[in-house]
Design an enzyme around this catalytic site. Structure first.
Site, mmCIF file in Angstrom:
data_model
loop_
_atom_site.group_PDB
_atom_site.id
_atom_site.type_symbol
_atom_site.label_atom_id
_atom_site.label_comp_id
_atom_site.label_asym_id
_atom_site.label_seq_id
_atom_site.Cartn_x
_atom_site.Cartn_y
_atom_site.Cartn_z
ATOM 1 N N CYS A 115 22.055 25.755 2.571
ATOM 2 C CA CYS A 115 20.641 26.081 2.788
ATOM 3 C C CYS A 115 19.759 25.248 1.862
ATOM 4 O O CYS A 115 18.743 24.705 2.288
ATOM 5 C CB CYS A 115 20.414 27.574 2.554
ATOM 6 S SG CYS A 115 18.733 28.122 2.897
ATOM 7 N N CYS A 210 22.128 35.927 2.932
ATOM 8 C CA CYS A 210 20.894 36.484 3.498
ATOM 9 C C CYS A 210 21.018 36.880 4.959
ATOM 10 O O CYS A 210 20.414 37.859 5.398
ATOM 11 C CB CYS A 210 19.734 35.505 3.298
ATOM 12 S SG CYS A 210 19.883 33.954 4.207
#
Length: 371
Positions: A115, A210
Site C-alpha cells: 500500500c 485495513c
C-alpha cells in the site's frame, strides 16, 4: 514537551504549503497539527481505499468511514482544507489482488508495504506535488536524516518503529517526504493530541489489515478467488500422509498451532505447494535456513558496496529484531542474504530489510530460501 512552533522541516521554507496524509488516526492528525503550529500552510489528503460503508462499525481498521470523518473533523478544527480521493480501484488492483494472489502462491504477503509502495507514496505523493506542496508529511514513526543525501532511519522509539514497512521508499520519494513524529515516543504524540484538543487523542491504534478488520483473511481470498479453499494433503517431511486440510491459504511457514494433526512431537509448517495443494510439516529443525534470495530490491544506498558481500543487519519479519547477515548483490534488483546463524520460519512473500545501525540500506521480497 515543547509545542510545534519550533518544529521546522529540513529544506522547507517557513510558511510553505505542505500536504499531510491523513488516515483519521492520532498519528497523522498530530502530524498535521504540528505543521500548523510550526507556521506552515497545510492541506490534508485522505484516500478512500475501499467501500467503507461495510466497515463503519468496525474498530481497529484504517481508512474506513469513521476515519475519513475523523480526519475531516481535525482539519476543520485546525482550519485547513481537506480532500478525500477515491482510490478504491487502485487499491483493489495494487494491494488486495496482490495480497490474494500471494497467498494462493503459498506466500505470506505484507499488504501494508504494498500500500505504501503502490498507493500512498505513489499516487498520494503525486497529488501532493500537483497541489504545489513542498513536501508530503506522514505520521509514520521513522526518521529522515540529511547527510550527503536524505537517509531513512529507524524511529527513536523502537517499539513504534515502522521502517520495515517503508523499505520500498525510493530516493526521489524520500527527498520529498517528511516524518515529524519519528523523534518522539507514542506517549508524546498523544500528549500533543490532548494539548491541542484533538478529538482523536484517545483513539486506539489500527491493529488489523485495513481490508480484513476481523482478521479473517481466508474469507477475503476465497471471495476474490473462488476455489482457494480446495482441500489437499498434510504430509510429513519423511513422506507420511498425516491428514487433510481445507486450503493452503489457512497455513503459513513456521505455524505450529491449528495444523489439524496430532503427534507426540511438536510439528511446524515447513513448506506449501500451491500446485499440488500440499502442506508439508516437520520438526523445528526442518525450518532452519541459512540464506534467502530477495527480489525487487530497492537500494537506498550505493548498491555497489554489496558486490563482494557486506556485513549488515536484516529483519525478515516486522516483529523480529535485526539479525546479523552478509548481503550480496546478485543483479540490479536482487540480492542474496546469508545469515550468521540459521533462521527459522522464513516465509516467501515476506520482506527482508537491510540495516546499518539505524539506517535503512534497502530491502526486497523473499523469494526462496536454502539450508
Amino acid at each position: 514537551m515543547s509545542d510545534g512552533s519550533t518544529l521546522k522541516l529540513d529544506g522547507i521554507e517557513d510558511g510553505a504549503l505542505v500536504a499531510v496524509a491523513m488516515s483519521g488516526g492520532v498519528d497523522s492528525s498530530v502530524a498535521a497539527a504540528l505543521m500548523v503550529e510550526a507556521g506552515y500552510k497545510v492541506v490534508g489528503i485522505t484516500l478512500q481505499l475501499y467501500d467503507h460503508g461495510q466497515l463503519n462499525n468496525k474498530k481497529g481498521a484504517c481508512c474506513a468511514g469513521q476515519d475519513i470523518y475523523d480526519a475531516r473533523t481535525v482539519a476543520d478544527r485546525l482550519g485547513f482544507p481537506h480532500y478525500v480521493l477515491d482510490y478504491e480501484n487502485v487499491f483493489r488492483q495494487g494491494v488486495i489482488e496482490d495480497f490474494v494472489d500471494s497467498y494462493l502462491q503459498g506466500e505470506t504477503p505484507v499488504p501494508c508495504i504494498r500500500c505504501n509502495q503502490r498507493v500512498k507514496f505513489k499516487d498520494l505523493l503525486s497529488t501532493a506535488r500537483d497541489l504545489g506542496a513542498k513536501a508530503l508529511i506522514t505520521g509514520h514513526y521513522v526518521r529522515r536524516i540529511e547527510s550527503t543525501k536524505a537517509e531513512l532511519h529507524q524511529a527513536v522509539d523502537p517499539s513504534r518503529d515502522q521502517s520495515y514497512f517503508l523499505f520500498t521508499t525510493t530516493q526521489d520519494q524520500l527527498d520529498y517526504l517528511r516524518f515529524p513524529l519519528g523523534g518522539m515516543p507514542k506517549s508524546e504524540t498523544r500528549d500533543h493530541a490532548r494539548r491541542l484538543g484533538l478529538t482523536v487523542s484517545e483513539k486506539p491504534d489500527s491493529q488489523d489489515i485495513c481490508f480484513v478488520p476481523s482478521g479473517g483473511y481466508a474469507s477475503v481470498v476465497e471471495k476474490y478467488r473462488p476455489g482457494a479453499l480446495d482441500p489437499g494433503e498434510i504430509v510429513h517431511v519423511d513422506g507420511r500422509v498425516m491428514g487433510q486440510h481445507t486450503g493452503i491459504i489457512n497455513f503459513t511457514i513456521g505455524q505450529r498451532r491449528g495444523i489439524g494433526v496430532s503427534s507426540p512431537e511438536p510439528l511446524f509448517v515447513v513448506s506449501l505447494d500451491p500446485e499440488t495443494r500440499r502442506v508439508t510439516i516437520g520438526p523445528r529443525e526442518a525450518l532452519a535456513k541459512l540464506s534467502v534470495l530477495v527480489r525487487e530490491v530497492n537500494w537506498l544506498c550505493d548498491e555497489t558496496l554489496f558486490e563482494n558481500g557486506l556485513k549488515a543487519y536484516v529483519k525478515i519479519r516486522s516483529t523480529q529484531g535485526p539479525i546479523p547477515a552478509t548481503i550480496f548483490r546478485r543483479g540490479p534488483n536482487s540480492a542474496e542474504v546469508r545469515f550468521e546463524t540459521p533462521e527459522y520460519g522464513v516465509a516467501n512473500g515476506q520482506a527482508c530489510v537491510f540495516f546499518s545501525g539505524t539506517q535503512v540500506l534497502g530491502g526486497g521480497w523473499i523469494t526462496s530460501s536454502s539450508k
